[in-house]
Design a protein around this motif. Structure first.
Motif, short mmCIF file in Angstrom:
data_model
loop_
_atom_site.label_atom_id
_atom_site.label_comp_id
_atom_site.label_asym_id
_atom_site.label_seq_id
_atom_site.Cartn_x
_atom_site.Cartn_y
_atom_site.Cartn_z
N GLY A 50 0.83 -1.20 0.00
CA GLY A 50 0.00 0.00 0.00
C GLY A 50 0.86 1.25 0.00
N GLU A 51 0.32 2.28 0.57
CA GLU A 51 1.03 3.55 0.65
C GLU A 51 1.97 3.54 1.86
OE1 GLU A 51 -2.07 6.79 -0.96
OE2 GLU A 51 -2.65 5.82 0.90
N THR A 52 2.93 4.43 1.82
CA THR A 52 3.78 4.62 2.99
C THR A 52 2.95 5.29 4.07
OG1 THR A 52 4.51 6.80 2.25
CG2 THR A 52 5.85 4.92 1.54
N ARG A 53 3.41 5.24 5.30
CA ARG A 53 2.66 5.81 6.41
C ARG A 53 2.36 7.29 6.19
NH1 ARG A 53 3.20 8.85 10.55
NH2 ARG A 53 5.44 9.06 10.47
N ILE A 54 3.35 8.05 5.79
CA ILE A 54 3.17 9.50 5.64
C ILE A 54 2.19 9.82 4.51
CG2 ILE A 54 5.17 9.91 4.13
CD1 ILE A 54 4.10 12.19 7.01
N VAL A 55 2.24 9.07 3.43
CA VAL A 55 1.30 9.29 2.32
C VAL A 55 -0.11 8.91 2.77
CG1 VAL A 55 0.67 8.64 -0.03
CG2 VAL A 55 3.06 9.03 0.55
N ALA A 56 -0.24 7.78 3.44
CA ALA A 56 -1.56 7.35 3.94
C ALA A 56 -2.12 8.36 4.93
CB ALA A 56 -1.44 5.97 4.58
N GLN A 57 -1.26 8.91 5.76
CA GLN A 57 -1.68 9.91 6.74
C GLN A 57 -2.26 11.14 6.04
OE1 GLN A 57 1.39 10.08 9.68
NE2 GLN A 57 0.79 12.11 10.34
N HIS A 58 -1.57 11.61 5.02
CA HIS A 58 -2.07 12.76 4.26
C HIS A 58 -3.36 12.41 3.52
CE1 HIS A 58 1.69 14.72 5.19
NE2 HIS A 58 1.24 15.83 4.60
N ASN A 59 -3.41 11.22 2.96
CA ASN A 59 -4.61 10.76 2.27
C ASN A 59 -5.81 10.78 3.22
OD1 ASN A 59 -5.07 10.03 -0.35
ND2 ASN A 59 -4.81 7.85 -0.01
N ARG A 60 -5.61 10.20 4.39
CA ARG A 60 -6.69 10.12 5.38
C ARG A 60 -7.12 11.52 5.82
NH1 ARG A 60 -10.93 9.74 6.58
NH2 ARG A 60 -11.65 9.41 8.68
N HIS A 61 -6.16 12.40 5.99
CA HIS A 61 -6.51 13.75 6.43
C HIS A 61 -7.28 14.49 5.34
CE1 HIS A 61 -6.33 17.01 9.26
NE2 HIS A 61 -6.09 17.82 8.23
N PHE A 62 -6.87 14.30 4.10
CA PHE A 62 -7.58 14.94 2.99
C PHE A 62 -9.04 14.48 2.97
CE2 PHE A 62 -8.79 15.16 -1.57
CZ PHE A 62 -8.72 16.54 -1.72
N VAL A 63 -9.26 13.19 3.11
CA VAL A 63 -10.63 12.66 3.16
C VAL A 63 -11.38 13.25 4.35
CG1 VAL A 63 -11.98 10.55 3.52
CG2 VAL A 63 -10.07 10.54 1.91
N ASN A 64 -10.70 13.37 5.48
CA ASN A 64 -11.32 13.93 6.68
C ASN A 64 -11.83 15.36 6.45
OD1 ASN A 64 -10.71 15.59 9.45
ND2 ASN A 64 -11.63 13.58 9.82
N LEU A 65 -11.16 16.09 5.57
CA LEU A 65 -11.58 17.47 5.29
C LEU A 65 -12.85 17.53 4.44
CD1 LEU A 65 -8.09 19.12 4.77
CD2 LEU A 65 -9.71 19.57 6.63
N PHE A 66 -13.39 16.37 4.08
CA PHE A 66 -14.67 16.31 3.38
C PHE A 66 -15.73 15.62 4.23
CE2 PHE A 66 -11.66 17.07 0.04
CZ PHE A 66 -12.31 18.03 -0.71
N GLU A 67 -15.44 15.45 5.50
CA GLU A 67 -16.40 14.83 6.40
C GLU A 67 -17.12 15.91 7.21
OE1 GLU A 67 -13.90 11.88 8.27
OE2 GLU A 67 -14.06 10.53 6.56
N ASN A 68 -16.70 16.19 8.44
CA ASN A 68 -17.47 17.18 9.20
C ASN A 68 -17.37 18.61 8.68
OD1 ASN A 68 -15.10 18.13 10.44
ND2 ASN A 68 -15.90 17.89 12.51
N PRO A 69 -16.34 19.00 7.92
CA PRO A 69 -16.38 20.35 7.35
C PRO A 69 -17.58 20.60 6.43
CG PRO A 69 -14.13 19.62 7.41
CD PRO A 69 -14.99 18.42 7.78
N VAL A 70 -18.15 19.55 5.87
CA VAL A 70 -19.35 19.72 5.04
C VAL A 70 -20.46 20.36 5.88
CG1 VAL A 70 -21.15 18.47 3.78
CG2 VAL A 70 -18.75 17.87 3.46
N LEU A 71 -20.57 19.96 7.14
CA LEU A 71 -21.57 20.54 8.03
C LEU A 71 -21.23 22.00 8.36
CD1 LEU A 71 -22.06 17.49 10.40
CD2 LEU A 71 -23.48 18.19 8.46
N PHE A 72 -19.95 22.33 8.37
CA PHE A 72 -19.52 23.72 8.56
C PHE A 72 -19.97 24.58 7.38
CE2 PHE A 72 -16.18 26.77 7.26
CZ PHE A 72 -16.32 27.70 8.28
N TYR A 73 -19.70 24.10 6.16
CA TYR A 73 -20.13 24.85 4.98
C TYR A 73 -21.65 25.00 4.96
CZ TYR A 73 -15.39 23.92 3.26
OH TYR A 73 -14.03 23.85 3.13
N ALA A 74 -22.35 23.95 5.30
CA ALA A 74 -23.82 24.01 5.32
C ALA A 74 -24.31 25.02 6.35
CB ALA A 74 -24.40 22.63 5.62
N ALA A 75 -23.67 25.06 7.51
CA ALA A 75 -24.07 26.03 8.55
C ALA A 75 -23.83 27.45 8.08
CB ALA A 75 -23.31 25.75 9.85
#
Length: 142
Positions: A50-75
């Motif tokens: 798979g990906e290296t730890r650092i790449v996976a970490q960035h990948n996961r964080h990028f996905v996270n920025l499309f999770e609860n921030p969606v509720l921020f934009y909606a608010a």
């Protein structure tokens, strides 16, 4: 008061997301060029390696920025549409952005679990505060 002042913290969140995206892509390219990741991994996100730890970490964080921030934009959008842009709402929006920046710095830096959880939890508290203030404002407007 300018009823569109919430656009600025929204743009700040978009810039944060863009910065994480650029870092993620650059790390993927570098890891692929070094032979640490098979480029075909990205066809289906499957493979023996798979990906290296650092790449996976960035990948996961990028996905996270499309999770609860969606509720921020909606608010923010709902507050602007319903004329609920108050000083409190603006303050909370910037507080949300600040907690997400702190979360990003921790997650993509030291990645210490407890500070990361605290900043993530704080972002949720602020987000719930935004929605509480929004619902209260709408409910009390005649």
């Amino acid at each position: 008061m300018n009823e569109f002042q919430l656009v600025y913290p929204m743009v700040a969140m978009i810039l944060l997301t863009a910065i994480v995206l650029v870092r993620m892509v650059l790390l993927r390219i570098a890891a692929t060029r070094r032979g640490e990741i098979d480029p075909y991994f990205y066809k289906t996100y499957q493979g023996e390696e798979g990906e290296t730890r650092i790449v996976a970490q960035h990948n996961r964080h990028f996905v996270n920025l499309f999770e609860n921030p969606v509720l921020f934009y909606a608010a923010c959008i709902t507050a602007m549409v319903t004329a609920q842009v108050t000083q409190g709402m603006i303050w909370l929006a910037w507080a949300y952005v600040a907690t997400r920046i702190v979360h990003t710095i921790i997650h993509l830096g030291s990645n210490k679990i407890y500070p990361r959880m605290a900043s993530y939890g704080a972002s949720w508290v602020v987000l719930l505060g935004m929605w509480g203030l929004l619902v209260y404002g709408v409910a009390t407007t005649a």
